[in-house]
Design a protein around this motif. Structure first.
Motif, mmCIF file in Angstrom:
data_model
loop_
_atom_site.group_PDB
_atom_site.id
_atom_site.type_symbol
_atom_site.label_atom_id
_atom_site.label_comp_id
_atom_site.label_asym_id
_atom_site.label_seq_id
_atom_site.Cartn_x
_atom_site.Cartn_y
_atom_site.Cartn_z
ATOM 1 N N GLY A 133 0.817 -1.216 0.000
ATOM 2 C CA GLY A 133 0.000 0.000 0.000
ATOM 3 C C GLY A 133 0.842 1.255 0.000
ATOM 4 O O GLY A 133 2.068 1.205 -0.080
ATOM 5 N N PRO A 134 0.196 2.383 0.060
ATOM 6 C CA PRO A 134 0.940 3.635 0.129
ATOM 7 C C PRO A 134 1.512 3.844 1.530
ATOM 8 O O PRO A 134 1.061 3.217 2.489
ATOM 9 N N VAL A 135 2.481 4.699 1.633
ATOM 10 C CA VAL A 135 3.047 5.055 2.932
ATOM 11 C C VAL A 135 2.032 5.959 3.625
ATOM 12 O O VAL A 135 1.547 6.910 3.020
ATOM 13 N N PRO A 136 1.654 5.661 4.877
ATOM 14 C CA PRO A 136 0.598 6.468 5.515
ATOM 15 C C PRO A 136 0.991 7.933 5.656
ATOM 16 O O PRO A 136 2.150 8.260 5.914
ATOM 17 N N GLN A 137 -0.004 8.781 5.472
ATOM 18 C CA GLN A 137 0.261 10.214 5.400
ATOM 19 C C GLN A 137 0.781 10.802 6.697
ATOM 20 O O GLN A 137 1.496 11.795 6.684
ATOM 21 N N ASP A 138 0.405 10.157 7.819
ATOM 22 C CA ASP A 138 0.796 10.785 9.087
ATOM 23 C C ASP A 138 2.300 10.673 9.357
ATOM 24 O O ASP A 138 2.797 11.249 10.312
ATOM 25 N N LEU A 139 3.017 9.985 8.487
ATOM 26 C CA LEU A 139 4.476 9.978 8.666
ATOM 27 C C LEU A 139 5.037 11.388 8.505
ATOM 28 O O LEU A 139 6.156 11.676 8.919
ATOM 29 N N SER A 140 4.248 12.252 7.897
ATOM 30 C CA SER A 140 4.727 13.631 7.740
ATOM 31 C C SER A 140 4.875 14.337 9.084
ATOM 32 O O SER A 140 5.506 15.388 9.171
ATOM 33 N N ASN A 141 4.315 13.741 10.141
ATOM 34 C CA ASN A 141 4.482 14.337 11.477
ATOM 35 C C ASN A 141 5.875 14.106 12.047
ATOM 36 O O ASN A 141 6.229 14.701 13.057
ATOM 37 N N LEU A 142 6.630 13.232 11.433
ATOM 38 C CA LEU A 142 7.931 12.878 12.008
ATOM 39 C C LEU A 142 8.957 13.954 11.669
ATOM 40 O O LEU A 142 9.871 13.747 10.867
ATOM 41 N N ALA A 143 8.791 15.079 12.299
ATOM 42 C CA ALA A 143 9.589 16.245 11.936
ATOM 43 C C ALA A 143 11.076 16.061 12.201
ATOM 44 O O ALA A 143 11.907 16.764 11.633
ATOM 45 N N GLU A 144 11.396 15.119 13.091
ATOM 46 C CA GLU A 144 12.804 14.930 13.445
ATOM 47 C C GLU A 144 13.493 13.876 12.587
ATOM 48 O O GLU A 144 14.686 13.637 12.743
ATOM 49 N N LEU A 145 12.728 13.240 11.715
ATOM 50 C CA LEU A 145 13.260 12.075 11.012
ATOM 51 C C LEU A 145 14.483 12.429 10.149
ATOM 52 O O LEU A 145 14.434 13.336 9.338
ATOM 53 N N HIS A 146 15.561 11.690 10.392
ATOM 54 C CA HIS A 146 16.783 11.895 9.613
ATOM 55 C C HIS A 146 16.980 10.832 8.548
ATOM 56 O O HIS A 146 17.627 11.081 7.543
ATOM 57 N N ALA A 147 16.470 9.646 8.848
ATOM 58 C CA ALA A 147 16.690 8.552 7.902
ATOM 59 C C ALA A 147 15.427 7.718 7.780
ATOM 60 O O ALA A 147 14.812 7.367 8.784
ATOM 61 N N LEU A 148 15.063 7.431 6.552
ATOM 62 C CA LEU A 148 13.873 6.620 6.304
ATOM 63 C C LEU A 148 14.250 5.499 5.341
ATOM 64 O O LEU A 148 14.630 5.745 4.191
ATOM 65 N N TYR A 149 14.198 4.275 5.865
ATOM 66 C CA TYR A 149 14.583 3.121 5.050
ATOM 67 C C TYR A 149 13.367 2.233 4.834
ATOM 68 O O TYR A 149 12.937 1.536 5.740
ATOM 69 N N LEU A 150 12.818 2.300 3.651
ATOM 70 C CA LEU A 150 11.631 1.484 3.350
ATOM 71 C C LEU A 150 11.918 0.522 2.200
ATOM 72 O O LEU A 150 10.988 -0.042 1.606
ATOM 73 N N GLN A 151 13.193 0.333 1.875
ATOM 74 C CA GLN A 151 13.525 -0.449 0.682
ATOM 75 C C GLN A 151 13.131 -1.918 0.823
ATOM 76 O O GLN A 151 12.972 -2.435 1.917
ATOM 77 N N ASN A 152 12.978 -2.519 -0.344
ATOM 78 C CA ASN A 152 12.671 -3.947 -0.438
ATOM 79 C C ASN A 152 11.385 -4.328 0.294
ATOM 80 O O ASN A 152 11.358 -5.212 1.142
ATOM 81 N N ASN A 153 10.346 -3.606 -0.040
ATOM 82 C CA ASN A 153 9.005 -3.984 0.393
ATOM 83 C C ASN A 153 8.120 -4.047 -0.841
ATOM 84 O O ASN A 153 8.634 -4.157 -1.974
ATOM 85 N N LEU A 154 6.837 -3.956 -0.642
ATOM 86 C CA LEU A 154 5.902 -3.989 -1.771
ATOM 87 C C LEU A 154 5.043 -2.723 -1.774
ATOM 88 O O LEU A 154 3.889 -2.737 -2.191
ATOM 89 N N PHE A 155 5.635 -1.627 -1.285
ATOM 90 C CA PHE A 155 4.887 -0.373 -1.284
ATOM 91 C C PHE A 155 4.526 0.015 -2.711
ATOM 92 O O PHE A 155 5.308 -0.207 -3.644
ATOM 93 N N SER A 156 3.357 0.614 -2.853
ATOM 94 C CA SER A 156 2.951 1.056 -4.192
ATOM 95 C C SER A 156 2.353 2.459 -4.090
ATOM 96 O O SER A 156 2.394 3.088 -3.041
ATOM 97 N N GLY A 157 1.811 2.911 -5.197
ATOM 98 C CA GLY A 157 1.271 4.277 -5.235
ATOM 99 C C GLY A 157 2.339 5.255 -5.687
ATOM 100 O O GLY A 157 3.458 4.869 -6.014
ATOM 101 N N GLY A 158 1.976 6.517 -5.701
ATOM 102 C CA GLY A 158 2.902 7.557 -6.144
ATOM 103 C C GLY A 158 3.999 7.791 -5.128
ATOM 104 O O GLY A 158 3.970 7.218 -4.029
ATOM 105 N N PHE A 159 4.945 8.610 -5.489
ATOM 106 C CA PHE A 159 5.992 9.015 -4.560
ATOM 107 C C PHE A 159 5.291 9.569 -3.315
ATOM 108 O O PHE A 159 4.429 10.441 -3.432
ATOM 109 N N PRO A 160 5.623 9.062 -2.104
ATOM 110 C CA PRO A 160 4.851 9.479 -0.926
ATOM 111 C C PRO A 160 4.881 10.998 -0.766
ATOM 112 O O PRO A 160 5.945 11.579 -0.595
#
Ligand SMILES: *[C@@H]1O[C@H](CO)[C@@H](O)[C@H](O)[C@H]1NC(C)=O
Ligand SMILES: *[C@@H]1O[C@H](CO)[C@@H](O)[C@H](O)[C@H]1NC(C)=O
Ligand SMILES: *[C@@H]1O[C@H](CO)[C@@H](O)[C@H](O)[C@H]1NC(C)=O
Ligand SMILES: *[C@@H]1O[C@H](CO)[C@@H](O)[C@H](O)[C@H]1NC(C)=O
Ligand SMILES: *[C@@H]1O[C@H](CO)[C@@H](O)[C@H](O)[C@H]1NC(C)=O
Length: 651
Positions: free
Chosen positions: A100-127
């Motif tokens: 599925g798509p990456v959930p929108q509320d991840l945008s709350n993670l204002a401190e996030l420095h690194a996001l590793y979502l590789q090698n899954n089955l995520f779909s949809g547009g660029f989050p």
């Protein structure tokens, strides 16, 4: 099932001190809603900060990293769970089977420095939430099923050092990413197309491999959009003619074209960036990309540590830049909706090198086809240029080819017109005679003459514009000859007083007085129109010797001499001789033409009169056929064509 149990837990730990309570709740909500490997046992009896994959800050008051690689997570990330980990700096969920798509509320993670979502089955547009995570330094979405375009908004991530998007289904073209800190970049094995932006060309070919349609930079060069035309050995303007280029060897032509193309491409790359940033900025209503990004895009890179005031300056400058590099639609705009970027990405083919510049047929990605005229030697300031084109854009008539849009920058002046597939009168009349070409019959020629005459009369009468460049290659044919359109009108004022229209107007069509005054007038247009009529009647091209190297003739003089010596049908095009009962009309048209090419400007009729005369000819069609009476009647005094023409016009 376990819902009840969790409420108890939540209650218990909310009273515990030194425990990131809110984060704990979020994590429990997450793990309870997603299938996972039994290895992830987040026991109620241990502190959240000791759970597998969880790291807290030194005070143990907040979760700062969550790493669950290969944890057997299956399905979509439950909403309103991870997005609550407000202090999270690292999130790694790689190598699971998340969908599925990456959930929108991840945008709350204002401190996030690194996001590793590789090698899954995520779909949809660029989050879409990712560009809001402005502290990101590493972003890995590789090996998923993401599709759609990579957004320009990625420039929002000014701290990014690593961007990994390989092995997805991303399509469209690569945005220019003007992030100087970016040192790892991979978009290989997607479905990207277009050219690699200059800012990304420092990365190796393997960063781009596996995109069949990507070009430029470390990959094979792109075909330049506006390939420079093959330089003609003849300096003067003229209709498109393959003849001159045949004198160069094919190798030389390719060499020159490639070299010129590369130069043109380099010049246009900068342009491309400017509009790219301009367009995306224009599109995002609220989001203003980081100034540094636009500044770099505007060719001022390197100012990453700008203070806020200088940032404002840069933003203002970039906005000005955008304003400057805009494709401006004029008049009705023809219902087109594309911008300069689309134009630059279009595939282009040289249609011809004319007196005002080179024309290209540009096929945009959505299939829209337009003609782009690249003006050379424009001699007026931008304001004057704009005013001229804006007023020309207002001219609307079925027999005039409208200007749809223009673009003005220091180095490039472009005009956009409709594309008319049937080509020009010049190519239809003179192009490879006899070899399978259907000759234009008399009826067609008459209707073309009418249409052109009406267009010109409107231009003179209503629009008060001097055409200044009438010639067969500016008479564009449509399948319906009544819809024939004149092009390239009113452009002379753009070239300033230095390069006057006279030096541009095609030699064979030029009225004698224009050679001296170097100024086109309504009357000199009438002369040129007369030559055009003669061309339709005789099938001969007027004197173009100086450009094409071809034997040409001074049409008006030639016709006059033939007519003077012995009035015969010899002047007429042999291709017309096969049609019966047209001599009378041809003679009448010849008289009108001769009136138009009178040496003295005042002796020429004006265009409204010319159209009236032609209408008279047409209205007599099919009526009384007096055999060759017409021939004889008009042979009295062919040396005074003006009076002859006038007499026909009076009823
Ligand atoms: C730990 O708590 C102290 C006092 O509440 C605070 O000053 C400090 O910044 C905190 N440290 C971290 C890493 O959160
Ligand atoms: C860029 O980041 C800002 C926060 O710095 C955010 O408000 C904005 O929405 C982001 N733009 C996009 C297009 O996501
Ligand atoms: C990838 O996404 C497309 C639709 O965007 C879908 O048809 C396809 O089945 C997906 N592939 C996988 C492996 O999920
Ligand atoms: C590039 O990709 C986009 C999106 O898939 C497509 O619409 C466009 O036609 C492609 N352009 C070219 C030149 O192939
Ligand atoms: C990019 O990714 C592809 C596929 O995973 C890999 O083969 C290639 O080496 C990578 N290139 C770089 C520069 O990392």
């Amino acid at each position: 099932m376990t819902f009840h149990y969790f409420f108890v837990l939540v209650f218990l730990f909310s009273t515990t001190t030194g425990e990131p309570t809110a984060d704990r709740n979020a994590l429990l909500a997450f793990i309870s809603q997603i299938p996972h490997s039994p290895r992830i046992r987040w026991s109620a009896s241990t502190s959240t900060c000791d759970w597998v994959g969880v790291t807290c800050d030194a005070n143990r008051t907040a979760v700062v990293s969550l790493r669950l690689p290969g944890a057997g997570l299956i399905g979509p990330i439950p909403a309103s769970t991870l997005g609550s980990l407000s202090s999270l700096r690292v999130l790694s969920l790689r190598s699971n089977r998340l969908t599925g798509p990456v959930p929108q509320d991840l945008s709350n993670l204002a401190e996030l420095h690194a996001l590793y979502l590789q090698n899954n089955l995520f779909s949809g547009g660029f989050p879409p939430e990712v560009p809001r995570l402005t502290r990101l330094t590493r972003l890995d979405l590789s090996g998923n099923n993401f599709s759609g375009e990579i957004p320009f908004a990625i420039n929002n991530l000014t701290r990014l050092t690593g961007l990994f998007l390989e092995r997805n289904q991303f399509s469209g073209s690569l945005p220019s990413i003007s992030n100087l800190g970016l040192n790892s970049f991979n978009v290989s094995y997607n479905s990207l197309n277009g050219s690699i932006p200059a800012s990304l060309q420092k990365f190796p070919a393997s960063s781009f491999a596996g995109n069949l349609q990507l070009c430029g930079g470390p990959l094979a060069p792109c075909v330049p959009f506006f390939p420079s035309p093959v330089p003609s050995p003849f300096p003067s303007p003229g209709p498109p003619s393959g003849k001159s280029s045949k004198k160069l060897s094919t190798k030389a032509i390719i060499g020159i074209a490639v070299a010129a193309g590369v130069v043109a491409l380099l010049a246009l790359i900068l342009l491309l960036f400017c509009c790219w940033s301009a367009r995306k900025r224009g599109r995002s209503a609220k989001g203003v990309p980081k100034p540094a990004a636009t500044a770099a895009a505007a060719g001022r890179s390197g100012d990453m540590g700008a203070t806020s005031s200088s940032k404002d300056d840069i933003v203002a400058a970039a906005a000005g830049e955008r304003e400057k590099n805009r494709l401006v639609f004029v008049g009705s705009g023809g219902g087109y909706s594309f911008d300069l970027e689309d134009l630059l990405r279009a595939s282009a083919e040289v249609l011809g090198k004319g007196s005002v510049g080179t024309s290209y047929k540009a096929v945009l990605e959505d299939g829209t086809t337009v003609v782009v005229k690249r003006l050379k030697d424009v001699g007026v300031p931008k304001r004057d240029f704009e005013l001229s084109i804006e007023s020309l854009g207002k001219v609307e008539h079925a027999n005039l080819l409208p200007i749809r849009a223009y673009y003005f920058s220091k180095d490039e002046k472009l005009l956009v017109f409709d594309y008319i597939a049937a080509g020009s009168l010049s190519s239809n009349l003179h192009g490879s005679r006899g070899s399978g070409r259907t000759p234009l019959d008399w009826d067609h020629r008459m209707r073309i003459a009418f249409a052109a005459g009406r267009g010109l009369a409107y231009l003179h009468g209503v629009a008060r514009v001097v055409h200044g460049n009438i010639k067969a290659s500016n008479v564009l044919l449509r399948p319906d000859p009544d819809a024939t359109a004149l092009s390239d009108y009113g452009l002379a004022p753009l070239f300033g007083p230095g390069a006057t229209p006279a030096s541009r107007a095609a030699v064979g069509y030029r009225a004698p007085e224009v050679v001296e005054t170097r100024r086109a007038t309504f009357k000199s247009d009438v002369f040129s129109f007369g030559v055009l009529l003669l061309e339709l009647l005789t099938g001969k091209a007027p004197n173009q010797a100086s450009i094409s190297g071809e034997e040409g003739i001074d049409l008006p003089r030639w016709v006059q001499s033939v007519v003077r010596e012995e009035w015969t049908a010899e002047v007429f095009d042999v291709e017309l001789m096969r049609y019966a009962n047209i001599e009378e009309e041809m003679v009448q048209m010849l008289q009108i033409a001769m009136a138009c090419v009178a040496l003295v400007p005042d002796a020429r009729p004006d265009m409204a009169e010319v159209v009236r005369m032609m209408e008279d000819v047409a209205s007599n069609r099919g009526a009384a056929s007096e055999g060759d009476e017409g021939l004889r009647a008009s042979s009295d005094d062919p040396t005074k064509p003006a009076s002859v023409g006038r007499s026909t016009s009076t009823p």
